[in-house]
Design a protein around this motif. Structure first.
Motif, PDB file in Angstrom:
ATOM      1  N   LEU A 275      -1.046  -3.039   3.790  1.00 32.79           N
ATOM      2  CA  LEU A 275      -1.502  -1.671   3.556  1.00 32.79           C
ATOM      3  C   LEU A 275      -0.759  -0.719   4.481  1.00 32.79           C
ATOM      4  O   LEU A 275      -0.242  -1.109   5.533  1.00 32.79           O
ATOM      5  CB  LEU A 275      -3.009  -1.560   3.756  1.00 32.79           C
ATOM      6  N   ILE A 276      -0.730   0.534   4.111  1.00 39.42           N
ATOM      7  CA  ILE A 276       0.038   1.540   4.840  1.00 39.42           C
ATOM      8  C   ILE A 276      -0.416   1.681   6.290  1.00 39.42           C
ATOM      9  O   ILE A 276       0.374   2.010   7.167  1.00 39.42           O
ATOM     10  CB  ILE A 276       0.001   2.896   4.100  1.00 39.42           C
ATOM     11  N   THR A 277      -1.669   1.364   6.556  1.00 33.81           N
ATOM     12  CA  THR A 277      -2.182   1.445   7.928  1.00 33.81           C
ATOM     13  C   THR A 277      -1.614   0.332   8.799  1.00 33.81           C
ATOM     14  O   THR A 277      -1.648   0.429  10.023  1.00 33.81           O
ATOM     15  CB  THR A 277      -3.711   1.338   7.942  1.00 33.81           C
ATOM     16  N   GLY A 278      -1.125  -0.728   8.170  1.00 37.59           N
ATOM     17  CA  GLY A 278      -0.583  -1.865   8.904  1.00 37.59           C
ATOM     18  C   GLY A 278      -1.655  -2.747   9.522  1.00 37.59           C
ATOM     19  O   GLY A 278      -1.348  -3.681  10.252  1.00 37.59           O
ATOM     20  N   THR A 279      -2.910  -2.484   9.224  1.00 40.19           N
ATOM     21  CA  THR A 279      -4.011  -3.234   9.828  1.00 40.19           C
ATOM     22  C   THR A 279      -4.532  -4.350   8.936  1.00 40.19           C
ATOM     23  O   THR A 279      -5.361  -5.141   9.368  1.00 40.19           O
ATOM     24  CB  THR A 279      -5.182  -2.291  10.157  1.00 40.19           C
TER      25      THR A 279
ATOM     26  N   VAL B  23      -5.592   5.077  -3.765  1.00 39.02           N
ATOM     27  CA  VAL B  23      -6.968   4.596  -3.914  1.00 39.02           C
ATOM     28  C   VAL B  23      -7.683   4.604  -2.565  1.00 39.02           C
ATOM     29  O   VAL B  23      -7.054   4.692  -1.514  1.00 39.02           O
ATOM     30  CB  VAL B  23      -7.013   3.170  -4.527  1.00 39.02           C
ATOM     31  N   ASP B  24      -8.983   4.499  -2.625  1.00 40.03           N
ATOM     32  CA  ASP B  24      -9.798   4.384  -1.416  1.00 40.03           C
ATOM     33  C   ASP B  24      -9.607   2.970  -0.862  1.00 40.03           C
ATOM     34  O   ASP B  24     -10.143   2.004  -1.405  1.00 40.03           O
ATOM     35  CB  ASP B  24     -11.261   4.647  -1.744  1.00 40.03           C
ATOM     36  N   GLN B  25      -8.821   2.847   0.192  1.00 38.59           N
ATOM     37  CA  GLN B  25      -8.481   1.524   0.727  1.00 38.59           C
ATOM     38  C   GLN B  25      -9.690   0.774   1.272  1.00 38.59           C
ATOM     39  O   GLN B  25      -9.660  -0.450   1.367  1.00 38.59           O
ATOM     40  CB  GLN B  25      -7.392   1.651   1.786  1.00 38.59           C
ATOM     41  N   THR B  26     -10.752   1.479   1.594  1.00 41.32           N
ATOM     42  CA  THR B  26     -11.956   0.797   2.077  1.00 41.32           C
ATOM     43  C   THR B  26     -12.641   0.015   0.959  1.00 41.32           C
ATOM     44  O   THR B  26     -13.466  -0.847   1.224  1.00 41.32           O
ATOM     45  CB  THR B  26     -12.956   1.788   2.701  1.00 41.32           C
ATOM     46  N   LYS B  27     -12.304   0.312  -0.300  1.00 43.05           N
ATOM     47  CA  LYS B  27     -12.897  -0.383  -1.440  1.00 43.05           C
ATOM     48  C   LYS B  27     -12.034  -1.531  -1.943  1.00 43.05           C
ATOM     49  O   LYS B  27     -12.385  -2.198  -2.907  1.00 43.05           O
ATOM     50  CB  LYS B  27     -13.153   0.608  -2.578  1.00 43.05           C
ATOM     51  N   LEU B  28     -10.894  -1.766  -1.299  1.00 35.64           N
ATOM     52  CA  LEU B  28     -10.009  -2.845  -1.726  1.00 35.64           C
ATOM     53  C   LEU B  28     -10.531  -4.190  -1.242  1.00 35.64           C
ATOM     54  O   LEU B  28     -10.809  -4.362  -0.059  1.00 35.64           O
ATOM     55  CB  LEU B  28      -8.604  -2.641  -1.161  1.00 35.64           C
ATOM     56  N   PRO B  29     -10.656  -5.150  -2.141  1.00 32.41           N
ATOM     57  CA  PRO B  29     -11.019  -6.496  -1.706  1.00 32.41           C
ATOM     58  C   PRO B  29      -9.795  -7.191  -1.102  1.00 32.41           C
ATOM     59  O   PRO B  29      -8.677  -6.679  -1.198  1.00 32.41           O
ATOM     60  CB  PRO B  29     -11.444  -7.178  -3.010  1.00 32.41           C
ATOM     61  N   GLU B  30      -9.994  -8.337  -0.497  1.00 28.23           N
ATOM     62  CA  GLU B  30      -8.864  -9.086   0.064  1.00 28.23           C
ATOM     63  C   GLU B  30      -7.970  -9.650  -1.038  1.00 28.23           C
ATOM     64  O   GLU B  30      -6.785  -9.892  -0.821  1.00 28.23           O
ATOM     65  CB  GLU B  30      -9.371 -10.227   0.944  1.00 28.23           C
TER      66      GLU B  30
END
Length: 93
Positions: A23-27, A63-70
Motif C-alpha cells: 500500500l502507498i503508506t508502506g505499512t 479506495v478507503d484503505q482501512t476497508k481493505l482485507p489482507e
C-alpha cells in the motif's frame, strides 16, 4: 500465444495469478488473487501488463484503505467504492 514482453518469444499465455501489493503508506501489503497476468513458458516470467498495474495502483489510492482485507480478488478490488472519481495525482495523461 502472446508475445512475451521480456524475452519477445511467442510463448506467453494470459492467466490469472496471485500478486502481492504494498500500500502507498508502506505499512501494509495485500494479496490480490485472480489478477490478470501474462506467463511465458520460454523464459518463465510472470508479469502484469502496464495497464493492469496502473488500474491496481489507482484503485488502491482511491479506495478507503482501512476497508481493505489482507486478501482480495482483483474483481472485488476493482469494484470497491472509491473515495474520489479518479487519481488526481496522476499527471501522465
Amino acid at each position: 500465444m502472446l508475445t512475451c514482453d521480456w524475452c519477445e518469444e511467442n510463448k506467453a499465455n494470459a492467466e490469472q495469478t496471485t500478486v502481492y501489493w504494498e500500500l502507498i503508506t508502506g505499512t501494509q501489503s495485500i494479496e490480490i488473487i485472480e489478477t490478470p497476468s501474462i506467463s511465458c513458458t520460454h523464459c518463465g516470467m510472470t508479469y502484469q501488463k502496464d495497464e493492469t498495474v496502473k488500474e491496481i495502483e489507482d484503485q488502491l489510492i482511491l479506495v478507503d484503505q482501512t476497508k481493505l482485507p489482507e486478501k482480495i480478488s482483483y474483481e472485488e478490488l476493482m469494484s470497491m467504492e472509491r473515495l474520489l472519481k479518479r487519481n488526481y495525482f496522476d499527471f501522465s495523461s
